[in-house]
Design a protein around this motif. Structure first.
Motif, PDB file in Angstrom:
ATOM      1  N   ILE A   1       8.064  21.208   3.501  1.00 57.11           N
ATOM      2  CA  ILE A   1       8.809  19.949   3.382  1.00 57.11           C
ATOM      3  C   ILE A   1       9.054  19.653   1.913  1.00 57.11           C
ATOM      4  N   ASP A   2      10.270  19.282   1.586  1.00 55.35           N
ATOM      5  CA  ASP A   2      10.611  18.897   0.223  1.00 55.35           C
ATOM      6  C   ASP A   2       9.788  17.681  -0.181  1.00 55.35           C
ATOM      7  N   ASP A   3       9.238  17.707  -1.387  1.00 52.51           N
ATOM      8  CA  ASP A   3       8.383  16.607  -1.843  1.00 52.51           C
ATOM      9  C   ASP A   3       9.128  15.279  -1.939  1.00 52.51           C
ATOM     10  N   ARG A   4      10.447  15.321  -1.931  1.00 57.64           N
ATOM     11  CA  ARG A   4      11.218  14.065  -2.005  1.00 57.64           C
ATOM     12  C   ARG A   4      11.243  13.323  -0.674  1.00 57.64           C
ATOM     13  N   ILE A   5      10.802  13.986   0.382  1.00 58.13           N
ATOM     14  CA  ILE A   5      10.780  13.344   1.704  1.00 58.13           C
ATOM     15  C   ILE A   5       9.575  12.417   1.776  1.00 58.13           C
ATOM     16  N   PRO A   6       9.780  11.108   2.005  1.00 59.57           N
ATOM     17  CA  PRO A   6       8.658  10.164   1.990  1.00 59.57           C
ATOM     18  C   PRO A   6       7.748  10.299   3.210  1.00 59.57           C
ATOM     19  N   VAL A   7       6.528   9.840   3.046  1.00 67.61           N
ATOM     20  CA  VAL A   7       5.615   9.643   4.169  1.00 67.61           C
ATOM     21  C   VAL A   7       5.857   8.233   4.686  1.00 67.61           C
ATOM     22  N   VAL A   8       6.231   8.119   5.950  1.00 70.20           N
ATOM     23  CA  VAL A   8       6.578   6.819   6.541  1.00 70.20           C
ATOM     24  C   VAL A   8       5.460   6.395   7.487  1.00 70.20           C
ATOM     25  N   CYS A   9       4.852   5.252   7.177  1.00 71.11           N
ATOM     26  CA  CYS A   9       3.753   4.718   7.977  1.00 71.11           C
ATOM     27  C   CYS A   9       4.213   3.443   8.675  1.00 71.11           C
ATOM     28  N   GLN A  10       3.607   3.148   9.802  1.00 72.45           N
ATOM     29  CA  GLN A  10       3.962   1.942  10.552  1.00 72.45           C
ATOM     30  C   GLN A  10       2.771   1.556  11.410  1.00 72.45           C
ATOM     31  N   SER A  11       2.301   0.316  11.257  1.00 75.26           N
ATOM     32  CA  SER A  11       1.170  -0.135  12.069  1.00 75.26           C
ATOM     33  C   SER A  11       1.222  -1.639  12.239  1.00 75.26           C
ATOM     34  N   SER A  12       0.305  -2.167  13.075  1.00 69.83           N
ATOM     35  CA  SER A  12       0.326  -3.598  13.378  1.00 69.83           C
ATOM     36  C   SER A  12      -0.671  -4.376  12.538  1.00 69.83           C
ATOM     37  N   SER A  13      -1.422  -3.683  11.702  1.00 72.08           N
ATOM     38  CA  SER A  13      -2.322  -4.349  10.777  1.00 72.08           C
ATOM     39  C   SER A  13      -2.450  -3.481   9.540  1.00 72.08           C
ATOM     40  N   ILE A  14      -2.834  -4.089   8.446  1.00 72.98           N
ATOM     41  CA  ILE A  14      -2.995  -3.363   7.190  1.00 72.98           C
ATOM     42  C   ILE A  14      -4.357  -3.732   6.611  1.00 72.98           C
ATOM     43  N   GLY A  15      -5.114  -2.730   6.219  1.00 76.11           N
ATOM     44  CA  GLY A  15      -6.436  -2.980   5.657  1.00 76.11           C
ATOM     45  C   GLY A  15      -6.380  -3.261   4.170  1.00 76.11           C
ATOM     46  N   SER A  16      -7.548  -3.373   3.580  1.00 71.57           N
ATOM     47  CA  SER A  16      -7.659  -3.545   2.134  1.00 71.57           C
ATOM     48  C   SER A  16      -7.508  -2.167   1.501  1.00 71.57           C
ATOM     49  N   LEU A  17      -6.408  -1.967   0.789  1.00 73.50           N
ATOM     50  CA  LEU A  17      -6.020  -0.627   0.339  1.00 73.50           C
ATOM     51  C   LEU A  17      -6.362  -0.344  -1.117  1.00 73.50           C
ATOM     52  N   GLY A  18      -6.814  -1.360  -1.846  1.00 74.51           N
ATOM     53  CA  GLY A  18      -7.168  -1.142  -3.243  1.00 74.51           C
ATOM     54  C   GLY A  18      -6.243  -1.863  -4.202  1.00 74.51           C
ATOM     55  N   ALA A  19      -6.587  -1.792  -5.483  1.00 74.03           N
ATOM     56  CA  ALA A  19      -5.875  -2.553  -6.523  1.00 74.03           C
ATOM     57  C   ALA A  19      -4.498  -1.992  -6.827  1.00 74.03           C
ATOM     58  N   ASN A  20      -4.253  -0.742  -6.467  1.00 69.84           N
ATOM     59  CA  ASN A  20      -2.941  -0.138  -6.721  1.00 69.84           C
ATOM     60  C   ASN A  20      -2.687   0.960  -5.694  1.00 69.84           C
ATOM     61  N   VAL A  21      -1.494   1.512  -5.707  1.00 66.13           N
ATOM     62  CA  VAL A  21      -1.116   2.503  -4.707  1.00 66.13           C
ATOM     63  C   VAL A  21      -1.901   3.797  -4.874  1.00 66.13           C
ATOM     64  N   GLN A  22      -2.390   4.041  -6.082  1.00 67.59           N
ATOM     65  CA  GLN A  22      -3.137   5.278  -6.319  1.00 67.59           C
ATOM     66  C   GLN A  22      -4.523   5.243  -5.686  1.00 67.59           C
TER      67      GLN A  22
END
Length: 576
Positions: A371-392
């Motif tokens: 898969i080309d690295d430009r293709i995004p990972v698409v997520c979808q859910s009904s709740s979101i947890g505590s993911l941290g101070a930044n996307v990294q």
């Protein structure tokens, strides 16, 4: 309005529950507050102040204080009704939940109290979307090779006839087999509502094993009243862990069986105006008595993975079902089982990573087309947890780092793909079939959201016009990568797992020891990989390709990013 079977012990925080059930103790406190003209309530010491206040806030939204005279009348009516609850003998009032709609007036079921037994003629009083019996086997056959459905939406009539829409009653349909016993593993279970479906399916007297995660007082000691039902609360190792899996095991009289992986809890709200996803296995016949112990496995190893998962519950009542799975032919299954179980897990030489996001990453690295690295990972859910101070912090380091994997040669210079998250905005919910109450299945709170402002840059609206579900808020959870230019889907996951560390796991950061993935929850899902489902490298997107049907994504593409003024829906909107 029917009185809540929990009465004063009701711990629910779901707004639709309070639309459908009365609570005499809450009505009394609420009425006194209106009479006193106060913004605060006099809550007796025996109640939890925090819980009661939250529940009263929900009543305020349903029965606004603004029109005090009407509100007072409403509470008097509710209290009077609650003091004289109607009882029925077969099934009892605690066995069948009211099907009054959340967005409209509650249906008056008083005429049903005169009937000693339910019959085919009044099934619509309990099940809002009823399809003709005997046709599910053909529907499942036509759904091949994906066997993936979305629940029918009560207030979206086109979904009632959509080929890939389904009701719970259809899953129990006799055309799929003569059910002689079953297992329901789920988080929230309204046993009355569930047994109502079993009644109409003609299997009310068949053995039923229930494993549940959420506190359910009505399931305690149910075997005394319903000896065919065995209910077991799944004990969790930590207070914040959840037994969140939604799975059905259906055993048929000819010794065959079927597995259903779902995103829906077993209570009415989740099968009403919410978008849910389900995968239904083919019929899995019994193996010959002299079959080899390794016989009947699928190319995906689904059978072994499912047995290993069920063993993790350490519940003796599951042993006969594990034995039944071992003696069944799973060779027709074309998806992978992707589960999560509580604990710390390390990679093994035999199986690789066993659970969570690392397990998904292992399967993708082995079987997903490049898969080309430009293709995004698409997520979808009904709740979101505590993911941290930044996307990294966790998203990129642990989660996307696994979901980006494919079978490209090792050593190729790679970059992290973009991360996109589909989650309903405030506008999506306000325009839903149930208005703001449609957000009752989206427990993402302000406290968590305030700590991760970076997330908004990755958020996408909920839109499902092609599937007639834009106004049906998503309780489904899915993860995928697709290419709009080439109109293809590389892989797709349908699961009970929300976007959270508890569901998918997070790695320890101690470099001196082998990485350990720590998971809190039980979760279960299926991974669709083209090589095993269609024999090709990708699934078609949008239109069929060379006789292969398009993969049935639950939402519209291209995705619609949040605008500058958009905000994610927060559960606090229903509480303030």
């Amino acid at each position: 309005m029917q009185e809540c079977p929990y009465a004063e012990k009701c711990y629910r925080k779901n707004p639709i529950h309070f639309k459908e059930y009365s609570h005499a103790h809450l009505d009394c406190i609420y009425a006194k507050g209106i009479a006193a003209g106060s913004n605060e309530y006099d809550i007796p010491a025996k109640y939890s102040n925090e819980l009661i206040n939250l529940q009263l806030k929900l009543l305020e939204k349903l029965f606004p204080k603004a029109d005090k005279e009407d509100a007072a009348k409403a509470t008097i009516t509710r209290t009077t009704t609650a003091a004289n609850p109607v009882r029925m003998e077969q099934p009892t009032s605690t066995q069948l939940a009211s099907t009054s709609r959340a967005a409209g007036a509650s249906k008056d079921n008083s005429n049903l109290a005169k009937k000693q037994k339910l019959n085919e003629r009044n099934i619509r009083d309990y099940i809002p979307v009823v399809v003709e019996k005997g046709r599910m086997a053909k529907k499942l056959e036509r759904a091949a090779p994906y066997n993936m459905f979305l629940t029918a939406i009560t207030d979206s009539k086109p979904t009632h006839q959509e080929p890939l829409s389904i009701t719970l009653q259809e899953i129990l349909d006799e055309s799929l087999g003569d059910i002689e016993s079953s297992v329901q593993i789920n988080f929230m279970i309204d046993i009355g509502w569930l047994l109502g479906h079993y009644y109409f399916a003609g299997i009310l007297d068949k053995p039923l094993l229930v494993l549940y995660g959420d506190e359910s007082p009505e399931l305690l000691g149910i075997g005394k009243f319903k000896p065919q039902v065995t209910a077991i609360k799944v004990n969790m190792p930590t207070p914040f862990a959840t037994s969140h899996t939604k799975m059905m095991l259906l055993g048929y009289a000819d010794n065959s069986m079927r597995v259903v992986i779902s995103t829906a809890n077993l209570y009415e709200d989740d099968w009403h105006n919410r978008t849910q996803g389900l995968w239904i296995s083919p019929r899995l016949p019994a193996l010959p008595d002299d079959a080899d112990t390794a016989a009947g496995e699928s190319r995906t190893g689904f059978k072994q993975d499912l047995m290993l998962y069920l063993v993790e519950y350490k519940i003796s009542q599951l042993q006969p079902w594990i034995a039944r799975i071992r003696k069944s032919d799973f060779s027709a299954v074309n998806v992978f089982f992707v589960g999560s179980v509580p604990g710390g897990h390390r990679e093994s030489a035999v199986r690789g990573h066993p659970w969570g996001c690392a397990r998904l990453g292992s399967l993708l690295a082995k079987h997903a087309a490049p898969i080309d690295d430009r293709i995004p990972v698409v997520c979808q859910s009904s709740s979101i947890g505590s993911l941290g101070a930044n996307v990294q912090a966790w998203i990129q380091q642990d989660f996307v780092n696994n979901l980006r994997k494919d079978s490209s040669p090792v050593g190729r210079l790679r970059q992290l793909p973009a991360f996109k998250m589909i989650y309903p905005s405030f506008g999506n919910v306000s325009r839903s079939h149930d208005g703001m109450l449609g957000g009752g299945c989206l427990p993402y709170g302000k406290n968590t959201n305030d700590k991760q402002p970076w997330l908004k840059n990755h958020l996408q609206q909920w839109k499902s016009g092609d599937r007639h579900r834009s106004q049906a808020m998503p309780h489904i959870k899915s993860y995928t990568r697709f290419n709009l230019e080439e109109q293809c889907v590389y892989w797709f996951v349908l699961t009970s797992a929300n976007l959270s560390k508890a569901a998918w796991g997070s790695f320890n950061k101690n470099s001196n020891i082998q990485p350990c993935l720590r998971i809190a929850n039980y979760e279960a899902g299926v991974l669709f990989l083209p090589r095993f489902v269609t024999g090709e490298e990708t699934f078609p997107l949008g239109n069929a390709r060379d006789g292969v049907p398009a993969f049935p994504l639950p939402y519209d593409v291209p995705l619609t990013p949040y605008g500058p003024d958009d905000t994610p829906f927060l559960m606090d909107y229903l509480q303030g």
